[in-house]
Design a protein around this motif. Structure first.
Motif, PDB file in Angstrom:
ATOM      1  N   GLY A   1       0.882  -1.156  -0.064  1.00 56.33           N
ATOM      2  CA  GLY A   1       0.166   0.144  -0.016  1.00 56.33           C
ATOM      3  C   GLY A   1       0.902   1.182  -0.138  1.00 56.33           C
ATOM      4  O   GLY A   1       1.070   1.867  -0.936  1.00 56.33           O
ATOM      5  N   SER A   2       1.340   1.691   1.195  1.00 58.96           N
ATOM      6  CA  SER A   2       2.172   3.169   1.281  1.00 58.96           C
ATOM      7  C   SER A   2       3.620   2.638   1.038  1.00 58.96           C
ATOM      8  O   SER A   2       4.420   3.574   0.646  1.00 58.96           O
ATOM      9  N   HIS A   3       4.040   1.483   0.637  1.00 57.68           N
ATOM     10  CA  HIS A   3       5.588   1.025   0.321  1.00 57.68           C
ATOM     11  C   HIS A   3       5.503  -0.655  -0.178  1.00 57.68           C
ATOM     12  O   HIS A   3       4.717  -1.233  -0.171  1.00 57.68           O
ATOM     13  N   PHE A   4       6.676  -0.855  -0.588  1.00 58.70           N
ATOM     14  CA  PHE A   4       6.884  -2.248  -1.017  1.00 58.70           C
ATOM     15  C   PHE A   4       7.801  -2.746   0.320  1.00 58.70           C
ATOM     16  O   PHE A   4       8.645  -2.312   0.440  1.00 58.70           O
ATOM     17  N   GLU A   5       7.327  -3.963   0.359  1.00 56.76           N
ATOM     18  CA  GLU A   5       8.444  -4.885   1.312  1.00 56.76           C
ATOM     19  C   GLU A   5       9.313  -5.848   0.397  1.00 56.76           C
ATOM     20  O   GLU A   5       8.632  -6.820  -0.305  1.00 56.76           O
ATOM     21  N   ILE A   6      10.307  -5.825   0.198  1.00 54.07           N
ATOM     22  CA  ILE A   6      11.391  -6.641  -0.525  1.00 54.07           C
ATOM     23  C   ILE A   6      12.409  -7.272   0.516  1.00 54.07           C
ATOM     24  O   ILE A   6      12.727  -6.896   1.653  1.00 54.07           O
ATOM     25  N   ALA A   7      12.759  -8.681  -0.002  1.00 56.50           N
ATOM     26  CA  ALA A   7      13.778  -9.288   0.880  1.00 56.50           C
ATOM     27  C   ALA A   7      14.989  -9.335  -0.254  1.00 56.50           C
ATOM     28  O   ALA A   7      14.620  -9.611  -1.533  1.00 56.50           O
ATOM     29  N   VAL A   8      16.051  -9.181   0.381  1.00 59.30           N
ATOM     30  CA  VAL A   8      17.229  -8.876  -0.641  1.00 59.30           C
ATOM     31  C   VAL A   8      18.238  -9.997   0.099  1.00 59.30           C
ATOM     32  O   VAL A   8      18.639 -10.149   1.467  1.00 59.30           O
TER      33      VAL A   8
ATOM     34  N   LYS B   1       9.970   2.481  -0.992  1.00 55.96           N
ATOM     35  CA  LYS B   1       8.872   3.266  -2.117  1.00 55.96           C
ATOM     36  C   LYS B   1       9.336   3.149  -3.546  1.00 55.96           C
ATOM     37  O   LYS B   1       8.698   3.672  -4.505  1.00 55.96           O
ATOM     38  N   GLU B   2      10.421   2.387  -3.947  1.00 60.02           N
ATOM     39  CA  GLU B   2      11.021   2.376  -5.448  1.00 60.02           C
ATOM     40  C   GLU B   2      10.367   1.339  -5.978  1.00 60.02           C
ATOM     41  O   GLU B   2      10.615   0.053  -5.914  1.00 60.02           O
ATOM     42  N   SER B   3       9.206   1.698  -6.827  1.00 58.99           N
ATOM     43  CA  SER B   3       8.305   0.624  -7.355  1.00 58.99           C
ATOM     44  C   SER B   3       9.246  -0.036  -8.694  1.00 58.99           C
ATOM     45  O   SER B   3       8.824  -1.054  -8.889  1.00 58.99           O
ATOM     46  N   HIS B   4      10.296   0.494  -9.080  1.00 62.07           N
ATOM     47  CA  HIS B   4      10.722  -0.147 -10.370  1.00 62.07           C
ATOM     48  C   HIS B   4      11.746  -1.336  -9.906  1.00 62.07           C
ATOM     49  O   HIS B   4      12.167  -2.058 -10.880  1.00 62.07           O
ATOM     50  N   VAL B   5      12.128  -1.490  -8.523  1.00 64.28           N
ATOM     51  CA  VAL B   5      12.966  -2.565  -8.200  1.00 64.28           C
ATOM     52  C   VAL B   5      12.164  -4.005  -8.292  1.00 64.28           C
ATOM     53  O   VAL B   5      10.930  -4.091  -8.053  1.00 64.28           O
ATOM     54  N   GLN B   6      12.637  -4.888  -9.181  1.00 69.12           N
ATOM     55  CA  GLN B   6      12.091  -6.045  -9.346  1.00 69.12           C
ATOM     56  C   GLN B   6      12.916  -7.401  -8.965  1.00 69.12           C
ATOM     57  O   GLN B   6      14.097  -7.144  -8.706  1.00 69.12           O
ATOM     58  N   GLU B   7      12.234  -8.352  -8.710  1.00 71.20           N
ATOM     59  CA  GLU B   7      12.819  -9.599  -8.190  1.00 71.20           C
ATOM     60  C   GLU B   7      13.922  -9.867  -9.214  1.00 71.20           C
ATOM     61  O   GLU B   7      13.832 -10.021 -10.244  1.00 71.20           O
ATOM     62  N   GLY B   8      15.235 -10.246  -8.539  1.00 67.91           N
ATOM     63  CA  GLY B   8      16.452 -10.739  -9.383  1.00 67.91           C
ATOM     64  C   GLY B   8      17.233  -9.413  -9.569  1.00 67.91           C
ATOM     65  O   GLY B   8      18.317  -9.632  -9.982  1.00 67.91           O
TER      66      GLY B   8
END
Length: 333
Positions: A291-298, A310-317
């Motif tokens: 919603g207000s952000h993305f949760e990513i695992a690195v 909030k970086e929407s362009h970041v993708q898996e991989g």
């Protein structure tokens, strides 16, 4: 002297339960709000009932305004007269209206004083205009505010609330939480709230007590509990935590304090950025929209770090560079 003072309290649940509270020490200043939190079965509601005088302690003492609180074994009517407990089921009288639900609890007062206090509580609890309605005609939030007005009617020294916001949708819960907090502050009512929702505890309490398996393992202000947890259990109760070994921390270019066994980095204290001398490279493994952000695992070598962005362009991989707020890292010995 604190209004509420609990010393070395212990309680063992009767068979067939094997539950036990032990070594409970707790104090609360007048006018403050305490939240008791912990997983289901940690002893929160049992402790609340002991404080209310509804159970007999096995050992220890509870003092309210300098006087000892005792259980049913020492009282004809269980419960301390200066302590009110607000239950999830409201406890409203269904056959009388809103005004009468409050006024009935003040029947020992002179008529004019009873009327004035009832009107005062109607105003405090935002029930003005609903005086003639019956409980079944009220919304969930209105029922909760009426239950609160009843609990406050006879000027209790201490108000106890067991999961007051459970079973409510998000919009109603958020509004009701603000309403109740305003009422407690306006009336300067000393309160204890048992909740399983850590966001509620952080947002409404002056002090938080964290329970685990019948013990209080840490007390403090919301800021102390969140930023300075004394136990990994406390840290992970209040948000996403990345726990790292000393070896994993070394992979992240982090200096480790002597005596450290485990480190904890909260998700909001890790950021994406450009490659620098103190950044570390990893690859995005998962991405979830929140919603207000993305949760990513690195993934960084042997460590898997969860963070918010909030970086929407970041993708898996994708390769990314991580920057850690090292002054916010929590160390456990």
């Amino acid at each position: 002297m604190p209004l509420l003072d609990i010393r070395d309290l212990a309680y063992t649940a009767p068979e067939p339960h094997s539950f036990r509270l032990q070594n409970i020490h707790l104090s609360l200043e007048e006018g403050k709000i305490l939240a008791i939190v912990g997983e289901s079965g940690s002893g929160k509601t049992t402790l609340l009932r002991l404080i209310a005088g509804l159970l007999d302690a096995e050992a220890g003492d509870i003092f309210l305004d300098g006087e000892q609180v005792t259980g049913p074994a020492n009282n004809l009517v269980p419960g301390h007269p200066a302590i009110q407990m607000l239950f999830q089921h409201f406890g409203l009288s269904p056959k009388i209206n809103v005004y009468q639900n409050i006024a009935y609890l003040l029947k020992a007062y002179p008529s004019q004083e009873r009327h004035n206090r009832t009107q005062e509580l109607l105003t405090f609890c935002k029930l003005t205009g609903l005086e003639e309605r019956f409980p079944h005609e009220l919304s969930g939030g209105e029922k909760q505010r009426l239950a609160l007005a009843r609990a406050l009617a006879d000027y209790p020294l201490l108000l106890l609330m067991d999961e007051p916001f459970s079973h409510m949708d998000t919009i109603l819960k958020n509004q009701l939480k603000e309403d109740i907090l305003d009422i407690l502050k306006d009336t300067h009512t000393t309160s204890i709230i048992v909740t399983h929702d850590m966001h509620d505890a952080l947002s409404v309490a002056d002090q938080i007590a964290v329970m685990q398996e019948g013990k209080i393992i840490q007390t403090g202000t919301p800021e102390q509990i969140y930023y300075q947890p004394e136990h990994p259990y406390v840290a992970q109760l209040f948000g996403v935590c990345n726990f790292l070994s000393i070896q994993q921390a070394a992979c992240l270019l982090m200096d480790v304090k002597p005596g450290t066994h485990t480190l904890c980095i909260r998700a909001e204290h890790i950021h994406l950025g450009a490659s620098t001398s103190d950044s570390c490279q990893g690859f995005v493994v998962h991405k979830h929209f929140m919603g207000s952000h993305f949760e990513i695992a690195v993934k960084v070598e042997e460590a898997l770090l969860v963070l918010y962005t909030k970086e929407s362009h970041v993708q898996e991989g994708d390769p990314v560079y991580l920057h850690i707020e090292k002054e916010k890292v929590i160390y456990f010995s």
